[in-house]
Design a protein around this motif. Structure first.
Motif, PDB file in Angstrom:
ATOM      1  N   ILE A 105       0.837  -1.208   0.000  1.00  0.00           N
ATOM      2  CA  ILE A 105       0.000   0.000   0.000  1.00  0.00           C
ATOM      3  C   ILE A 105       0.869   1.253   0.000  1.00  0.00           C
ATOM      4  O   ILE A 105       0.654   2.187  -0.796  1.00  0.00           O
ATOM      5  CB  ILE A 105      -0.942   0.000   1.225  1.00  0.00           C
ATOM      6  CG1 ILE A 105      -2.005  -1.092   1.075  1.00  0.00           C
ATOM      7  CG2 ILE A 105      -1.610   1.364   1.394  1.00  0.00           C
ATOM      8  CD1 ILE A 105      -2.817  -1.326   2.339  1.00  0.00           C
ATOM      9  N   ILE A 106       1.870   1.285   0.889  1.00  0.00           N
ATOM     10  CA  ILE A 106       2.731   2.464   1.003  1.00  0.00           C
ATOM     11  C   ILE A 106       3.521   2.681  -0.286  1.00  0.00           C
ATOM     12  O   ILE A 106       3.654   3.812  -0.777  1.00  0.00           O
ATOM     13  CB  ILE A 106       3.675   2.325   2.219  1.00  0.00           C
ATOM     14  CG1 ILE A 106       2.862   2.323   3.519  1.00  0.00           C
ATOM     15  CG2 ILE A 106       4.707   3.453   2.232  1.00  0.00           C
ATOM     16  CD1 ILE A 106       3.675   1.997   4.750  1.00  0.00           C
ATOM     17  N   ASP A 107       4.029   1.599  -0.859  1.00  0.00           N
ATOM     18  CA  ASP A 107       4.797   1.700  -2.101  1.00  0.00           C
ATOM     19  C   ASP A 107       3.938   2.228  -3.241  1.00  0.00           C
ATOM     20  O   ASP A 107       4.361   3.094  -4.012  1.00  0.00           O
ATOM     21  CB  ASP A 107       5.382   0.335  -2.457  1.00  0.00           C
ATOM     22  CG  ASP A 107       6.198   0.385  -3.748  1.00  0.00           C
ATOM     23  OD1 ASP A 107       7.234   1.082  -3.762  1.00  0.00           O
ATOM     24  OD2 ASP A 107       5.794  -0.260  -4.740  1.00  0.00           O
ATOM     25  N   PHE A 108       2.706   1.729  -3.358  1.00  0.00           N
ATOM     26  CA  PHE A 108       1.811   2.159  -4.436  1.00  0.00           C
ATOM     27  C   PHE A 108       1.442   3.641  -4.285  1.00  0.00           C
ATOM     28  O   PHE A 108       1.364   4.378  -5.258  1.00  0.00           O
ATOM     29  CB  PHE A 108       0.541   1.303  -4.440  1.00  0.00           C
ATOM     30  CG  PHE A 108      -0.374   1.560  -5.608  1.00  0.00           C
ATOM     31  CD1 PHE A 108      -0.274   0.797  -6.760  1.00  0.00           C
ATOM     32  CD2 PHE A 108      -1.342   2.561  -5.562  1.00  0.00           C
ATOM     33  CE1 PHE A 108      -1.109   1.023  -7.844  1.00  0.00           C
ATOM     34  CE2 PHE A 108      -2.183   2.799  -6.637  1.00  0.00           C
ATOM     35  CZ  PHE A 108      -2.066   2.031  -7.786  1.00  0.00           C
ATOM     36  N   SER A 109       1.227   4.072  -3.046  1.00  0.00           N
ATOM     37  CA  SER A 109       0.777   5.453  -2.814  1.00  0.00           C
ATOM     38  C   SER A 109       1.863   6.480  -3.095  1.00  0.00           C
ATOM     39  O   SER A 109       1.576   7.629  -3.432  1.00  0.00           O
ATOM     40  CB  SER A 109       0.302   5.610  -1.368  1.00  0.00           C
ATOM     41  OG  SER A 109       1.394   5.510  -0.463  1.00  0.00           O
ATOM     42  N   GLY A 110       3.139   6.088  -2.938  1.00  0.00           N
ATOM     43  CA  GLY A 110       4.233   7.021  -3.183  1.00  0.00           C
ATOM     44  C   GLY A 110       4.390   8.085  -2.109  1.00  0.00           C
ATOM     45  O   GLY A 110       5.010   9.128  -2.351  1.00  0.00           O
ATOM     46  N   VAL A 111       3.835   7.857  -0.898  1.00  0.00           N
ATOM     47  CA  VAL A 111       3.959   8.848   0.183  1.00  0.00           C
ATOM     48  C   VAL A 111       4.761   8.274   1.356  1.00  0.00           C
ATOM     49  O   VAL A 111       4.538   8.624   2.513  1.00  0.00           O
ATOM     50  CB  VAL A 111       2.561   9.335   0.671  1.00  0.00           C
ATOM     51  CG1 VAL A 111       1.825  10.042  -0.443  1.00  0.00           C
ATOM     52  CG2 VAL A 111       1.732   8.173   1.214  1.00  0.00           C
ATOM     53  N   GLU A 112       5.695   7.394   1.048  1.00  0.00           N
ATOM     54  CA  GLU A 112       6.454   6.694   2.092  1.00  0.00           C
ATOM     55  C   GLU A 112       7.125   7.661   3.060  1.00  0.00           C
ATOM     56  O   GLU A 112       7.158   7.432   4.269  1.00  0.00           O
ATOM     57  CB  GLU A 112       7.503   5.786   1.452  1.00  0.00           C
ATOM     58  CG  GLU A 112       8.291   4.965   2.460  1.00  0.00           C
ATOM     59  CD  GLU A 112       9.231   3.974   1.794  1.00  0.00           C
ATOM     60  OE1 GLU A 112       9.895   3.220   2.509  1.00  0.00           O
ATOM     61  OE2 GLU A 112       9.302   3.979   0.545  1.00  0.00           O
ATOM     62  N   ARG A 113       7.628   8.766   2.538  1.00  0.00           N
ATOM     63  CA  ARG A 113       8.359   9.715   3.388  1.00  0.00           C
ATOM     64  C   ARG A 113       7.445  10.346   4.441  1.00  0.00           C
ATOM     65  O   ARG A 113       7.913  10.756   5.509  1.00  0.00           O
ATOM     66  CB  ARG A 113       8.968  10.801   2.501  1.00  0.00           C
ATOM     67  CG  ARG A 113       9.859  11.763   3.246  1.00  0.00           C
ATOM     68  CD  ARG A 113      10.568  12.702   2.291  1.00  0.00           C
ATOM     69  NE  ARG A 113      11.505  13.570   2.970  1.00  0.00           N
ATOM     70  CZ  ARG A 113      12.278  14.464   2.353  1.00  0.00           C
ATOM     71  NH1 ARG A 113      12.243  14.572   1.039  1.00  0.00           N
ATOM     72  NH2 ARG A 113      13.101  15.214   3.050  1.00  0.00           N
ATOM     73  N   TYR A 114       6.138  10.422   4.141  1.00  0.00           N
ATOM     74  CA  TYR A 114       5.215  11.122   5.033  1.00  0.00           C
ATOM     75  C   TYR A 114       4.209  10.181   5.692  1.00  0.00           C
ATOM     76  O   TYR A 114       3.218  10.638   6.268  1.00  0.00           O
ATOM     77  CB  TYR A 114       4.448  12.189   4.247  1.00  0.00           C
ATOM     78  CG  TYR A 114       5.350  13.149   3.510  1.00  0.00           C
ATOM     79  CD1 TYR A 114       5.966  14.209   4.167  1.00  0.00           C
ATOM     80  CD2 TYR A 114       5.613  12.970   2.151  1.00  0.00           C
ATOM     81  CE1 TYR A 114       6.813  15.072   3.492  1.00  0.00           C
ATOM     82  CE2 TYR A 114       6.465  13.828   1.463  1.00  0.00           C
ATOM     83  CZ  TYR A 114       7.059  14.877   2.144  1.00  0.00           C
ATOM     84  OH  TYR A 114       7.904  15.726   1.476  1.00  0.00           O
ATOM     85  N   VAL A 115       4.461   8.866   5.627  1.00  0.00           N
ATOM     86  CA  VAL A 115       3.452   7.916   6.093  1.00  0.00           C
ATOM     87  C   VAL A 115       3.235   7.984   7.602  1.00  0.00           C
ATOM     88  O   VAL A 115       2.183   7.594   8.108  1.00  0.00           O
ATOM     89  CB  VAL A 115       3.823   6.478   5.645  1.00  0.00           C
ATOM     90  CG1 VAL A 115       4.990   5.928   6.466  1.00  0.00           C
ATOM     91  CG2 VAL A 115       2.618   5.564   5.697  1.00  0.00           C
ATOM     92  N   ASP A 116       4.212   8.506   8.349  1.00  0.00           N
ATOM     93  CA  ASP A 116       4.044   8.645   9.795  1.00  0.00           C
ATOM     94  C   ASP A 116       3.713  10.083  10.201  1.00  0.00           C
ATOM     95  O   ASP A 116       3.813  10.440  11.386  1.00  0.00           O
ATOM     96  CB  ASP A 116       5.302   8.162  10.513  1.00  0.00           C
ATOM     97  CG  ASP A 116       5.494   6.659  10.375  1.00  0.00           C
ATOM     98  OD1 ASP A 116       4.533   5.918  10.669  1.00  0.00           O
ATOM     99  OD2 ASP A 116       6.577   6.226   9.940  1.00  0.00           O
ATOM    100  N   THR A 117       3.309  10.892   9.229  1.00  0.00           N
ATOM    101  CA  THR A 117       2.876  12.275   9.473  1.00  0.00           C
ATOM    102  C   THR A 117       1.347  12.313   9.532  1.00  0.00           C
ATOM    103  O   THR A 117       0.685  11.610   8.767  1.00  0.00           O
ATOM    104  CB  THR A 117       3.354  13.188   8.330  1.00  0.00           C
ATOM    105  OG1 THR A 117       4.781  13.134   8.254  1.00  0.00           O
ATOM    106  CG2 THR A 117       2.901  14.620   8.533  1.00  0.00           C
TER     107      THR A 117
END
Length: 418
Positions: A153-165
């Motif tokens: 899911i995280i890889d597909f969304s492309g928001v890995e850098r902000y996933v804990d924001t």
């Protein structure tokens, strides 16, 4: 043979314009007793009218949807097509259980994952990672199941850098990326997607369409997709539903429905008759058409805009101006004639907006009439709306591209031998 996973019977949804309730306590009590205790038909719905936004109407009850009946089989990808106000989003909200029908029944087999509006189902204070788990829990999935899909899911969304924001700090594009990734990857039997994908960039839209195709054809899950982009609907959906003013016109193969949509579009009145008077002239009519004389405007169509004035006297130094705004109220461009002299009587003015200039979107037109470019004799704000559609047979990317306009430029590519 595929089995039906969605069955809709006599589905209707009514809304009351303006105030909540009927206006008085006695009428609200009468309505409650009649419908809830006696089990009879709601008397106030008898005066309801179809949801035609172009007419004023005489009732404050409107039917956003009226008497819909259809079945959708497992593994089908179904498009829902119609102009703005046709009832598409209302139908998806009913199927997703976001709101309840006024009358009729919906039978659904399986879990539904919905992507209806930016941020729907997300808690703004939670991080992206926490919202993934929250959405999975709402769908009835166990923590182990969600964890197994988390990296994908995280890889597909492309928001890995902000996933804990916290997602309240996300842009609308980041919201949509994560929300679609969650809805598409968590194990629901039915995926419902509104045209919220238009918020994303072209690359992500293409990625989403590919994923929805995989979900339907490869995984045997059911997809419902609302879009104004006919090319995307044709690419993804084997069948489609056509809605107009809350009434289902037909459900059939997507090619057939798109052709019916075009015919229905051209039946709508795109010529407005006015009696806008001032001391100098009367604006009688404004209309538009494509090169073939119909009102379905594709990206590769010229738009012929026609104005008819009736001038009361001779007047010099007249200029006609056109202002075009997009659906976000941004001014796309402004164009104007040279100044010219007018004789008393009828004046017809035609402006041609060239093809391959506008993006696929809804545009609002403002017409101004000025004297020597100095002062307006009249200015008609948002006098006409024109919806520009993607061309079905257009090669390359079919979705809405980034930017206010999408000009088709000439490119020269020379291969140089080494």
């Amino acid at each position: 043979m595929s089995k039906p996973v969605i069955k809709v019977e006599n589905l209707s949804k009514a809304y009351q314009i303006g105030q909540i309730g009927t206006g008085t306590i006695s009428r609200d009590l009468e309505r409650f007793v009649t419908t809830k205790i006696l089990g009879k038909e709601d008397p106030f719905l008898k005066i309801g009218e179809t949801n035609d936004r172009g007419t004023k109407g005489s009732s404050d009850i409107v039917w956003s949807l009226k008497d819909l009946n259809f079945e959708i089989n497992q593994g089908d990808a179904v498009g829902i097509i119609g102009k703005n106000g046709a009832g598409k989003s209302t139908l998806l909200k009913l199927l997703s259980r976001v709101t309840s029908p006024t009358t009729g029944n919906i039978k659904v087999k399986g879990r539904i994952a919905s992507l209806l509006e930016v941020g729907t189902g997300f808690h703004p204070e939670l991080s992206g990672r926490e919202n993934i788990y929250l959405n999975g829990a709402i769908l009835g999935m166990r923590k182990k199941e969600i964890t197994r899909k988390l990296d994908e899911i995280i890889d597909f969304s492309g928001v890995e850098r902000y996933v804990d924001t916290p997602v309240k700090r996300y842009s609308s594009g980041m919201y949509v990326r994560l929300a679609f990734a969650v809805a598409a990857h968590l194990e629901s039997e039915i995926l419902i997607v509104d045209e919220v994908l238009a918020v994303g960039d072209a690359e992500f839209q293409k990625k989403c369409l590919g994923k929805m195709g995989d979900i339907s054809k490869g995984e045997g899950r059911t997809v419902l997709f609302v879009s104004h982009n006919m090319a995307s609907v044709k690419l993804l959906c084997n069948n489609s539903i056509l809605l107009s003013n809350g009434i289902m016109q037909n459900m059939s193969a997507t090619d057939i429905i798109i052709n019916e949509y075009k015919k229905l579009y051209n039946q709508n009145n795109t010529s407005k008759i006015f009696d806008f008077k001032n001391e100098y002239f009367t604006l009688n009519e404004i209309s538009y058409k494509n090169n073939e004389g119909t009102s379905f405007i594709a990206i590769n169509d010229d738009i012929h805009l026609n104005l008819i004035f009736d001038f009361k006297n001779d007047i010099s130094g007249i200029a006609i101006e056109l202002f075009v705004k997009n659906d976000e109220e941004a001014l796309v461009f402004n164009s104007f004639t040279k100044t010219f002299n007018v004789k008393k009587g009828i004046l017809e003015v035609t402006c041609i907006v060239p093809k391959n200039l506008l993006n696929n979107a809804l545009y609002k037109l403002t017409i101004g009439v000025s004297k020597d470019y100095i002062s307006f004799l009249a200015k008609y704000e948002d006098i006409l709306e024109i919806e520009v559609e993607n061309h079905i047979e257009e090669l390359g990317w079919q979705g809405k591209v980034e930017g206010i306009i999408r000009p088709k430029l000439s490119w020269i590519v020379n291969k140089i031998a080494i």
